[in-house]
Motif scaffolding. Structure first.
Motif, short mmCIF file in Angstrom:
data_model
loop_
_atom_site.label_atom_id
_atom_site.label_comp_id
_atom_site.label_asym_id
_atom_site.label_seq_id
_atom_site.Cartn_x
_atom_site.Cartn_y
_atom_site.Cartn_z
N SER A 87 0.52 4.70 6.72
CA SER A 87 -0.59 4.10 7.46
C SER A 87 -1.93 4.62 6.95
N TYR A 116 -0.70 -0.95 12.91
CA TYR A 116 -1.69 -1.73 12.15
C TYR A 116 -2.57 -2.45 13.18
N SER A 147 -3.29 -7.53 12.36
CA SER A 147 -2.49 -8.03 13.49
C SER A 147 -3.17 -9.19 14.20
N LYS A 201 6.89 -3.89 8.88
CA LYS A 201 5.81 -3.01 9.33
C LYS A 201 5.15 -2.30 8.15
N LEU A 206 1.34 -2.52 6.88
CA LEU A 206 0.51 -1.32 6.71
C LEU A 206 -0.08 -1.25 5.30
N GLU A 266 -2.92 -3.38 5.52
CA GLU A 266 -3.95 -2.70 6.31
C GLU A 266 -4.78 -1.75 5.44
N TYR A 267 -4.13 -1.11 4.46
CA TYR A 267 -4.86 -0.24 3.52
C TYR A 267 -5.97 -1.03 2.82
N SER A 302 -8.60 -2.42 5.58
CA SER A 302 -9.42 -1.38 6.22
C SER A 302 -10.37 -0.73 5.23
N SER A 325 0.98 -11.58 12.41
CA SER A 325 -0.21 -11.37 11.58
C SER A 325 -0.89 -12.70 11.29
#
Lengths: 345, 345, 345, 345
Positions: free
Chosen positions: A138, B69, B73, B218, B222, B225-226, B229, B266
């Motif tokens: 994460s 995450y 999402s 998941k 993630l 998400e890296y 983000s 998502s």
């Protein structure tokens, strides 16, 4: 290489296969079965592209006879590889199994790390491990101290006389790591980062490759082959658990059988990480012992001076008291294995 | 977060858990069961380290309620992400599913690549794919043309009006790739190369992340998400098969259910690669259709002007005639899906 | 059969292998490679025990060329098996895909079952399914109505004109089942209950075998071979998901590729169960469609007139309104597939 | 039980969930989070059907707190189960680990079996194992001697003083088995044959349940719960390898961690079968040792007086000389474990 034709392949398709092989300068023989024809290719098949043959019309499947790795195989190199460090510690073959311990990640508190290192030294461990660059699933988890972490590790290593292991995550960081550590670890998630593996083939420091969570033993050996074939023979393998269908009680399935299998087919040292392999503190001792009696050249496990406040993997880390108790038990077994090995030499 | 205590946990251990949570500024409630005590933590748990809690004495296990995450999402971002390219092609949401085709690797023969690109354009495909840096399991396999391959791809893209997709294997190569391609692909084996993912979060070009062979849904989210983000919202996901226990007839298990699952949880586009997902040419059409009716935003598959002499993955590549036949059938289905989507908009 | 010798096998060990084969009345050829010797056995290998050969000293491994199943293979029986029922319904080949629906288990409330059956008939389904003997993982879960359940099923079938499918769990119950049902289902957990399979080979009613959660396609075909080789050619196969490493969003991995693979290598009908394959109600429609376009001869899914109060598997059952909506969408696709099949006949 | 609501669940849906629980006579508490609402159910949840709740509208997922097995769990029964046989042999707890050896299947040659039994006795083994009813994946493989095989086993047991273990494949054969054997084994493929398990709960002889190739530890314990809850507390568990993605070097993945895990959560004895777990003769010794140090209450492995001519599993059977050598090494370790256990009692 064995090429099995489809049961309804035509004569022309068969001819095309044997022509293809002949064009590559190799010989083939056709065996006519009752139901299927089979073509056997004779010679060193390592340069023959199985995929091209499988793509020919009428081919049902292609079975390789030879393994695709050469340098890491016992066929070509029957003697064990033993890696010797400047302080005389040896890993591999019939040498005494080693212990690599330390926190999942190096944290800001240097005194904590030093406590861990002193306890490790006291218990006879040879290596201090700790992550400076942390591969976290994460993006919101702690990502590591980076160079400062490496400096701390190196310092704690010097103060205690322990060798130092840390993970390299990117080709750009290799030279930085080389300044501070004795073994560069390739993490499980980077096991098939081939750019990284090639670059590690060009250094001289030992490289420890962790088996990927879905990597076959063959894929692990091929990852090692990348490093060795690029010039660095100092590779240690590490089994750390593979993904299974039951993660209720253990994060991964620690594949202990990989140890005797790899010792049979390869000459490289193989160690086991029961911390990541199970994710549970109470499984480190029984699984560590299992790995040792199965032939592991060493163990890597996680300890932390204050697991409740660890930045990562607290649940699988031993605190210092637990560490001493577990390691005492492991050392008893290591002593017996070392005694037996010396008598077998 | 739900914390289940061991059945024989002491009162003090329970107290320690609730103190720990209180120290982090969060509230908790204790539910006393007949056999077990359970602690419920209320509030945004994303910054609460489950591992630290699991490491406390007396804790049996910790169940997270919230997914780790956020940005990828649907909870926080209910509308579909639709990625629009300069030539007007759109990927995601209820847009018409796209086709990304091309050879496994770009080879020396530019004319061959151009033939493939022209056929792709003729059949209505939107993207030309091809590897310039090749991640190969064995160091003895073809490793790619590198920059020359990117130049060829870009040229063939310009000549035909196709968008171009190619894999990035190392942070050092990102700026090079950005000069030549429209989408940077992260390969399955690099899905958890977090340094690479972070660096891709700092560019603006779309990134396509292939699911790792042992990655959970998941973990795939993630990985996305890296990127998101770190600043790049233009992410496409790609299902390409996971490792299973039966590889006799299909290299991987193509997890078609990942498509409707990801579309539910998502907002990111999700495409499917039936070539790598199965490793068999004859499975591209049925599995491509299965992916489309299950909701895939596109397909990626391999074609080669001369599969018998391909440098990689010949057995799973379609030749140009097969490509046209398969794509005709897929286009018929895409047309119907597009018609239904438009009526649902 | 291909026998690969160890790289350091002796001449005597090689001789022993060829003698062993000669003693069984078969011929062999030795291919001397640079590194390894390979022995090829020519002829029908089905009666040659690979295990005995693998057990000989100096043998590295044995690769079978022929598949171990015969009667269920397309090699020996190229035409599709189409099973025809007394009311004219046909399953297999290019026939219109069928729908088998009903509750997980038959419950005390006959009126509820009849409601389900009437809705099924209304929507054009051909089969009513329901468990009378329930294989439940936990001994504390509802175990089924047994004979009373079969009577209810048969009655609801008669009243609506639907064919009836139910699971047989024990050889002792076969004759009982035969009185009430049209298809005897072998559950996934019994797929390798060989006593049961043999006994089902001695009846004439069609048998539907569900793939075990860890069964390979070869093992599924061998289970069918047990039934067929004992005298009953009326076998339907059913894919219902295999165990994977990610069960967060889907109970199993529905292996859609098994459909086109089995249609290629076997002549038996293959249907798909998206309810058990995913465990989620919302995945029945997309995964049902995926199975149909990939070539499934039918679908089996769960419906219940009152899922909130179902004795088992409520979460994966559709209520009657959902059932009608999903089935309307599936029927549209079935209509198109049937149209295409008729034009291909 | 913890019930997590969908992020967009309505007030009415939440109400419906709490009403449902109240109707079952249980209490619930609602925790309102920032993003999600969570309902906690307090009390003995074993009779509350999670599936019915998961089926309610607005429920995202249901997490059980309590394990679904009771009688086999250490929570309710903290002391180890030790099974004592008429000749004083004990299995379980801190008793000396036992050895169960013999051929995969009992064959026509009684003298061969007797030779095996005598060697087993000589080496200090306690049990003679052998299959009379053989579950074979292929219908063309040897299917066992049936009752004659049981007679042979019992006779060899009497002549040597060994206890006898054999597999039961069908409820109809239970009474027959009970006449001849000391332990009735449930094979891995029958682990979830619930009719068989229930019937075995009604006898008094010990039952050994082998873990299915895709069974989770929870499922194995639930299989044991079937036997125990039907009245027979004498259950031995057996780990024999689970299906993995890499079967090149080992048929299954022997999950050694299952041993310490099961010893922690259950009071039942757990033994390990390294022959079936790996399929390779050379892995019996290292994996047998690994199982013992991890806490196994015994080992089961295959030996044959003439493996080259064995009717099944020759490649994984030890011949008598190999058997003696391997068992000598295992006995040395067993002696040490027994010594340590006695000092811990």
């Amino acid at each position: 290489m064995i090429i099995v034709m489809e049961h309804n392949a035509t004569k022309e398709q068969l001819q095309r296969v044997t022509d293809f092989i002949a064009n590559k300068g190799m010989k083939s023989y056709i065996h006519q079965g009752d139901l299927l024809n089979v073509v056997a290719v004779i010679g060193d098949e390592i340069n023959l592209n199985a995929e091209s043959i499988a793509a020919l019309e009428g081919v049902a499947n292609v079975k390789k006879i030879q393994e695709p790795y050469k340098l890491v195989s016992r066929v070509a190199h029957p003697e064990d590889t033993v890696i010797e460090f400047s302080n005389g510690v040896k890993v591999g073959g019939l040498e005494k199994p080693v212990l690599m311990v330390g926190p999942c990640s190096v944290e800001k508190d240097y005194e904590g790390l030093l406590k861990v290192a002193k306890a490790a030294k006291e218990m006879g461990c040879q290596f201090l491990r700790g992550g400076a660059f942390k591969p976290r699933t994460s993006p919101y988890d702690f990502q590591g101290l980076e160079e400062k972490g490496l400096q701390y590790l190196a310092k704690a290593g010097r103060e205690t006389g322990l060798l130092v292991v840390s993970e390299v995550m990117d080709t750009m960081d290799i030279s930085l790591l080389c300044q501070y550590v004795d073994v560069l670890q390739v993490g499980a998630r980077n096991m098939q980062n081939f750019k990284l593996l090639k670059a590690l083939g060009r250094i001289k420091k030992p490289v420890m490759i962790k088996r990927g969570p879905a990597a076959t033993i063959k894929e692990l050996l091929l990852a090692a082959e990348y490093v060795v074939s690029n010039g660095n023979p100092n590779v240690i393998l590490c089994e750390r658990g593979v993904k299974g269908f039951d993660s209720q009680f253990s994060r991964n399935v620690l594949d202990i059988a990989a140890v005797p299998i790899i010792r049979k087919i390869s000459h490289l040292p193989i160690i086991v990480d029961p911390s990541h392999g199970t994710g549970k503190r109470y499984l480190i001792e029984p699984m560590g012992k299992a790995a040792l009696v199965a032939g592991a050249h060493g163990l890597m496990y996680e300890i932390h001076h204050d697991p409740d406040n660890a930045m990562c993997d607290g649940a699988q880390s031993l605190n210092l008291d637990q560490f001493k108790e577990v390691t005492k038990s492991l050392n008893k077994l290591i002593g017996r294995i070392d005694y037996d090995n010396k008598n077998n030499k």
